[in-house]
Structure formats: structure tokens, C-alpha cells
Design an enzyme around this catalytic site. Sequence first.
Site, PDB file in Angstrom:
ATOM      1  N   GLU A 179     115.274   3.228  15.275  1.00  0.00           N
ATOM      2  CA  GLU A 179     115.944   4.332  15.963  1.00  0.00           C
ATOM      3  C   GLU A 179     114.829   5.331  16.198  1.00  0.00           C
ATOM      4  O   GLU A 179     114.404   6.030  15.271  1.00  0.00           O
ATOM      5  CB  GLU A 179     117.052   4.930  15.095  1.00  0.00           C
ATOM      6  N   ASP A 200     116.765   3.683  10.361  1.00  0.00           N
ATOM      7  CA  ASP A 200     117.453   4.905  10.745  1.00  0.00           C
ATOM      8  C   ASP A 200     116.444   6.045  10.912  1.00  0.00           C
ATOM      9  O   ASP A 200     115.538   6.203  10.087  1.00  0.00           O
ATOM     10  CB  ASP A 200     118.470   5.255   9.646  1.00  0.00           C
TER      11      ASP A 200
END
Lengths: 703, 114
Positions: free
Chosen positions: A387, A350
Site C-alpha cells: 500500500e 499496510d
Amino acid sequence: MSARIDLYPTGEICGWKVRPGRVFPFGASLVPGGVHFSIFSAAATSCTLVLFDKATRREMAALPLPESFRIGDVWSVVVFGLDPETFEYGYRLDGPDEASAGHRFDREKTLLDPYARAVSGRDVWGNPPDWSDPYPYRGFLVPEDFDWAGDQPPAIASEDLVIYEMHVRGFTRHPSSGVRHPGTYAGLVEKIPYLRGLGVNCVELLPVFEFDEFELSRQNPVTGAMNMNYWGYSTVGFFAPKAGYAATGSAGMQVDEFKAMVRALHAAGIEVLLDVVFNHTCEGDHRGPSISFRGLDNKTYYMLGPDGSYLNFSGCGNSLNCNNPVVRQMVLDCLRFWVSEFHIDGFRFDAAAILGRDPWGGPMLNPPLLESVAADPVLKKCKLIAEAWDAGGLYLLGSFPNYGRFSEWNGKFRDDVRDFLRGEPGRAGVLATRLAGSPDLYESSGRGPRASVNFVTCHDGFTLRDLVSYNGKHNDANDEGNRDGIDDNRSWNCGEEGDSDDGEIRQLRLRQSKNALLALMVSRGIPMILMGDEVGRTQGGNNNAYCHDAGFNWLDWSLVERESDLLRFTRMAIALRQAHPVLRLPGHPRGDAAGALGFPEVSWHGRQPFEPDWNSRLVAAVIAAETPAGPDAVFFAWNSGSQAENLALPDLPGGFAWTVEANTGCPSPDDIYSAAGGPILPPGGPFLLGPRSSVLLSATKNS
Amino acid sequence: MNLNITHNSRAAVASVTGDITHAVSPEFQSTLLEALKGSGGLVLDCSGIGMFTSAGLRVLLLLHREAAGSGGCLILAEVPSAVRDVMEVTGFWEQFLTRPTVGEAIAALSGALP
């Protein structure tokens, strides 16, 4: 049986027999006769190990560790006679409380071990916490006696993956799921046959490291319910599975239940990726609680400004100082632990751009953390997905420091497919680039389409049904005045905002959903589907549904019946991808390299063969390759305009004909067929491609 | 927690009632280990078990391994559905020998032991 004992007590602290520890491993681990504890702090002046009785939750001992138990910056001790099943533990550290210098020690505060392998305190999801508990999250020891029964990772090639992004609780929490333990790891196991039937071979779980669903929880006047941290992008314990996702969390068996889930998924040929959040922790900024890192060694664990303030590149108050060598080692230990102990197949990082920042927040060209992860021998076969951006404005799509290992969530694929889908003019060229696996991003570096995780929707933003049902976000339920969530949705409501009774609008939405799914399955790269998109799950237009533990965030299993048309299409589209090797090749298709049946690897077309119009709303391609099973060639065309298009199909060599495999312009069951199972088209004949429709044909041998 | 052990010619039958948690497990464990060592075959009548935690499971695992290691045998009988459920979702159920009733367990034990 006599056992040789090399580990014997050498002293006593507060009545407990002890000896200095072996330093490694960090955390608490079982040793003959007792338990080994080890913890790091560079700036602490003293360290006290605190033991609690599990049954009464009362503190049963506080063992100040003598200086002679400290090697370098690490305190370690073996405590003998400690039954691993009967205690929980924490630490109290003393040191400077001097925020401007980066130190925030509080010797009164009991802190969670960052390496704790299980954490109690939030054992049952949603159980109201005891807010007066000064030490709410407690570490405890977990036996390592799980029998994996020969489990091995499915080891699916990246290009063959079809990822299903899902929320453990949301998947089966809805009463309609019919599982014995709704909203748990065990519930997920019961639904494995559904995943297999769908054809996905990889699940990507939203965060499952221990987090607190009550973090920043509050009564929401709009919904009348609690706003909670439903998604869990806020880690309490990096080495501990979320207990509240386990049916057996209250029995302290979340680790076993998690492992049983992974074992069952692997047995079904499904890989398990974890969405991991190493960019920040649950401690927030200076206003947040001291749970672990802040009180253990604030200056080491967090990126700080010159005045000791928290640098916030995560949008969540703090940024983990992950390129500090000690923190970097913790992240690496954590990943290795999940791979070796839990048989995890890979990770999605993330806001991973933060992992490439230095301790002062500057982007690094050669971030040691990412290099270490990429080169690590234990992680060697893991899928690593970044990401490639963060909330601090660092956007590294296509240029994420990857060391030949990291793939990326391809945000451009999402944006460009959405633009084309909604009928934006002049987007045929960019769509073609996305279909080819985004060579603009991944060709020059030699990474290829395997670096591209393609998706149209993910947990962040609209669901697929909402993407075709809403022009704008509808986040009022979040109680932030609809200001939260992105505005750049690139969506089109097909003529009416929200739910519609209009049959034509409903049909168009269904068709648009099929168009998006077919394009996803046809594109080079790794496709990812959002949980529920295959059955038209809606969030009522909410594009930032992180805070609701409520029906619209859960998968309503009655949709399986009600949306059987879309589900059938999705299932068969996945099957078509798996049936055609040419769709899954690991390289970008080239227009100047021979493919098969006289076609190059890729050729682009329009109303006439080999005459693409890049400024139109029509894209057509023949993708062809020689494969071990013979020539594999498909024709994919997508018309996002409002008028039907008459296409002259490119000629096939003698003995071959185009066979329809999918045509979203047709109602079910003629919208999709099994491979080579649809109508055979007459040679040379025009093909009428309906408005906002897409088609997949395959070259089949005349019988 | 109460433990009541009866011996017959081939096996010991232990009936346990109450919660098997970390609070009682050491006592539970030592008594059962003794019974197992005494007879080689042990049937554990689980029908009276209430709450069941990780600690309880670990005791059963230890007994199971002790039994297997010494050529003995442990059979769980009349496992309440809630306990069985915990053992199933944590992946441990299939490791154990189980029978629906104590009678069947004793019969099975007679077959299993030399």
C-alpha cells in the site's frame, strides 16, 4: 535409546537449572531438556525472565539473568526442566526512564517477547478481558510438529491471480453462514467450496497477527454496542496468529488451526496472502500502554523526535522504526517465519510508505528494509504488495522502492474506474490507461501490469453495493459525528441515497456493479475483489467500518440466494478472465505491436472503429494476442453515458465472428455467457450498447 | 483426571475421564507410555474426556509416534465430538487410527498387530 547430550546445566538461578543460551534464534524455542530464551535490548541495564504457571496464571519464577548471559545487546538463557505446555513467559527490563532521551523503561512492568509465537489473553474473541491483569498478553511456546502432508504453495503466476480480500471473522461470523465454528479459521475452511465456486485463487486476509479487539474499545452510544478494533490493524505480536480467530484458541491451538487452514486452502489451489502491519504497533503514543517494545527498547523500536516524542506517520500514535538495523531484522525474521512455518504465499504491506522512511521519518531512496525483503532468499517466491502511501502524506504510487519485486495497490485504478462508472465526463482516456495495466505508472520502470493490483473497492471505503447506492459516507454509527472516513468516494447513488424500493434504481445498481466487476476482470494487472461484493454486501454507507463487530460487517450468506444474479455474473466474469490469456498477459498491450487477427495488441475504438473519443463516456478496445492455443482477441466496450450508443464493430478477418460473452445491458441470464458461448453477431452490423452498460465480445471461428 | 487401565491378551485398554490439559498431561503421558510399552497395542477409551487442550493433543501425538516407532499401535475409541472437533480443525484427526467403539477398536487392534 541413549541420546548424546551436549546441552547440560551449568548453574542455577532461583532453583532453576540453567546455562547461558546460544543467542539465536531470538524468542523462545524448545531445546533438549529445556527451553531456550533470547531477547534483545540495547539500553536495558538488567533483564529478568518471568515464568508463569499456565494453569493458575500465577508467577512461578523470576530469573534475573546475570551479565555473563549477555552477549552484546542480547540476553539468552536455557532453562532446564521446563515443560513447554505448562508455562507462559515475559520479561522485566530495567533501564533509564527518561522520555526526553527516548527511554521508557519500567522494571515493574512485565513485557511480551516480540518474538512470541503464541500469545494468550485474548483467546476467545470478545470475551471480556480482566482489566486488572498487569500482564494481559503472555507469550507461550508452540510445538512445531504440524504435519504439512507434502503441502506446497500453489505458485500461481501473479498475472493469473484473482485476489479475494477478506476478514477471517467477518467471512463466517454471521449466523447464516451455517458453519460449525462461526468467525474462525476453521469456519473459513468450511467455506472453501464457495471460494472455489466463485473462482478466486487467492485470499488476502485482513490482519491475523495477534491484536486486541478491545484496544480503545468503548461503549458506543449511537449503536448501543461496543466500538472494537474489528479490523485488527494494530499488532500485539508479530509472530503469533490471532487466537480469537481460532475455534481452538482457548485450547492454545491457534497455530495448528491456522496451519490446517493454509493447508486446506492450498489443497484447493488457493494462495494465502496476509495483510501485515509493520508501520506501527498497538502501543500508541506516550499515552499508550507498555506492552512490549516500549519497555524493551523504546529508542530502537520507534521513530522519535529530538525531544523523544513519537513520530506518527501511521495515524495510530507511533511509527515502527523499521529501517533501524535491529528492527529491520525483526521484520525480516517475521516474514521468513510466516513463509517457512505457515507456508504463507505473500504479503500486503499496510501503509508501506512508512517502510521506506529513515529513523527520523525522512523518505529514503534506497530503504534497506525493502531492499532486504525484496532480495531475501526465503521470500524469493512470495507475492509482495505495497500500500504505497502512509498517513504522513508520503504517496509513492508508481514509484514505490520495489527492486523489481513489489506490486502496489493501485489507488489510481480505483479512483479512475469509479469516476468513469459514475459517469464523469471526459474520462475515457484515463480509463483506457487503467485497462492497459496503468502504463503511466508501471511502463517506464519496466515493472509492467504485474505491479498493479487493480481494485474498485477494498476494506477501506465503500463496498461495491454502497458505491452505487450512496453519494456520501454515512459513518454516524462510528460515533465520531460522521467526521471520520474519507470524503473522496467518487460514488453515485443512482438516484436515491441508500436503500431503494424503486425497481429501476435497483436494476441500475445491479448493472453498475456488473460494469465495475467486468472492467476489473478485463483490465491488465491483478484483480482484487472485496469480500461480499459478489453478492452486494452493504455497510449501509459506512465507509470506515473498522470498529464494528456487527452484522453489517459480516457476510450475510442469505445474500448468496438473494443476489444470485450478481453472484452468477461475478463467477462467470472471473471464468472469462481465466478463459482468455489475452486478458492476463504480463506486459502492457501496445498499439504499435502486432497482436492477432490483424489487430495490434491493443486498438482503441469509438462509435466507429479506430475512432476513439477520449473526452467521451465511451471506451472501446480490441485486445489481441497470439497464444499457444491460437489467436485470442476480445472487444470490450463500456458506455457510462445515459444514452445508448450504436457501435460499428471493427471487422474481423474472414472465418471469424464476434461472439457475445458479456453484456451488462441485458438481464440475466443473457448478461453473461461462458467463453464463446453467447450469440454470434452478424459481420459489420451495428451493435447497440445500452446506457451505462458494458460488453465483452470475443473473436470466434465460424463453424 | 482419572485413568483406568485394563489388560487383555493382546492389548491394553485405557479409559480416561476428566480434562486433559497442561495441568495433568505429564502424569497422563507417563502412565500411558508405560501401558503402551507393556502391551504394544493400546486402545484409548476417550468417552470420558472433558476439556481437551494443546497439551492433551501432544500427549496423544507422542503416544502415536512411540507406538508407530516400536511396531505397536494406538487406537482412539469413542472420541467425544468436541474432542474430535478440536482434532479436526487443527488438522490432526486424520493422523490417528480411530474407531467408534472400544469393541471395534480391540478388534481392529487384533488385525493390526502381528
